[in-house]
Design an enzyme around this catalytic site. Sequence first.
Site, PDB file in Angstrom:
ATOM      1  N   SER A  57      17.629   3.788   5.983  1.00  0.00           N
ATOM      2  CA  SER A  57      18.647   2.849   6.494  1.00  0.00           C
ATOM      3  C   SER A  57      19.888   3.559   7.045  1.00  0.00           C
ATOM      4  CB  SER A  57      19.032   1.831   5.414  1.00  0.00           C
ATOM      5  OG  SER A  57      17.906   1.035   5.077  1.00  0.00           O
ATOM      6  N   LYS A  75       7.377   5.421  13.908  1.00  0.00           N
ATOM      7  CA  LYS A  75       6.304   4.720  13.180  1.00  0.00           C
ATOM      8  C   LYS A  75       5.291   4.135  14.171  1.00  0.00           C
ATOM      9  CE  LYS A  75       9.517   3.931   9.453  1.00  0.00           C
ATOM     10  NZ  LYS A  75       9.845   3.221   8.234  1.00  0.00           N
ATOM     11  N   HIS A  98       5.415  11.069   4.130  1.00  0.00           N
ATOM     12  CA  HIS A  98       6.291   9.891   4.193  1.00  0.00           C
ATOM     13  C   HIS A  98       5.839   8.895   3.125  1.00  0.00           C
ATOM     14  CE1 HIS A  98       8.210   6.260   5.680  1.00  0.00           C
ATOM     15  NE2 HIS A  98       9.005   7.032   6.391  1.00  0.00           N
ATOM     16  N   GLY A 140      14.060   0.981   5.495  1.00  0.00           N
ATOM     17  CA  GLY A 140      13.906  -0.288   6.204  1.00  0.00           C
ATOM     18  C   GLY A 140      14.528  -1.475   5.498  1.00  0.00           C
ATOM     19  N   GLU A 199       5.433   5.860   3.209  1.00  0.00           N
ATOM     20  CA  GLU A 199       4.430   4.880   3.675  1.00  0.00           C
ATOM     21  C   GLU A 199       3.036   5.493   3.654  1.00  0.00           C
ATOM     22  OE1 GLU A 199       6.449   3.815   7.316  1.00  0.00           O
ATOM     23  OE2 GLU A 199       8.013   2.836   6.140  1.00  0.00           O
TER      24      GLU A 199
END
Length: 249
Positions: free
Chosen positions: A210, A14, A95, A171, A97
């Site tokens: 995660s 990231k 992704h 996350g 995000e």
Amino acid sequence: MTPGIRPLIAGNWKMHGSLREAVRLAEALRGGVPGVDLLICPPNVHVHSVAVAMLGSRVAVGAQDCHAALQGAHTGDVSAAMLRDAGATHVILGHSERRANHAEDDTTVCGKTEAALAAGLIPIVCVGETEAERLAGHAESVVTRQLEGSIPYGFVTAGGIVAYEPVWAIGTGRTPTEEEVAAIHDTMREALVDRFGPAARTTRLLYGGSVKPANAAGIFALPDVDGALVGGASLVAADFLAIARAMPE
Ligand code: PEP
């Protein structure tokens, strides 16, 4: 894991770290892990230096996102060919995000994936449901729709990779149950085989969200889980290597 598929552990760094830290982290992974392919995806601006640092190593270097166009007036963007030229072999696309923060829909992701394939990059296309979608019982239909819309013709034969990343697991330290992961991976495999034929039986399907050294072995033991896309834990070399070593031989 799927018999006959060589597993892949991919790190999504990231927007973290300086150039010096990126090269140092990459060098700590240089020896790799037997039987497992490692891929690290630093910020795009660090790709070239990390790729140079990894020359002659067992670790591939990928990018995070590219533009769908070959070139042009797209201030601040980078093309797939530029990333390939910089030393990337793979690129993460779609992704969550990017989908959430940059309003990327399946059509956008599909265009970027076509650009990646045209440039000779292996795309890693991410799909995954939000928590609300899972609670409403729509996880499988959302993932199937995203796969259908985000993956272009030619993806499977070019070695394209799919990552199932439930948005609510990224996350957060939370993961789906092993049964839930297995169900989605089975759905993805069958959807890809329906569309692309038996060649899709060897498409790598990664789980992301995660993944840690403590939960990796349980996830990797599941059918049709051929590796992981790792965010936070990929920033610590020992954790990333421990995740790769959790892959059954
Ligand atoms: C990711 O962002 O792709 C990801 C899987 O993150 P994390 O491992 O930190 O959940």
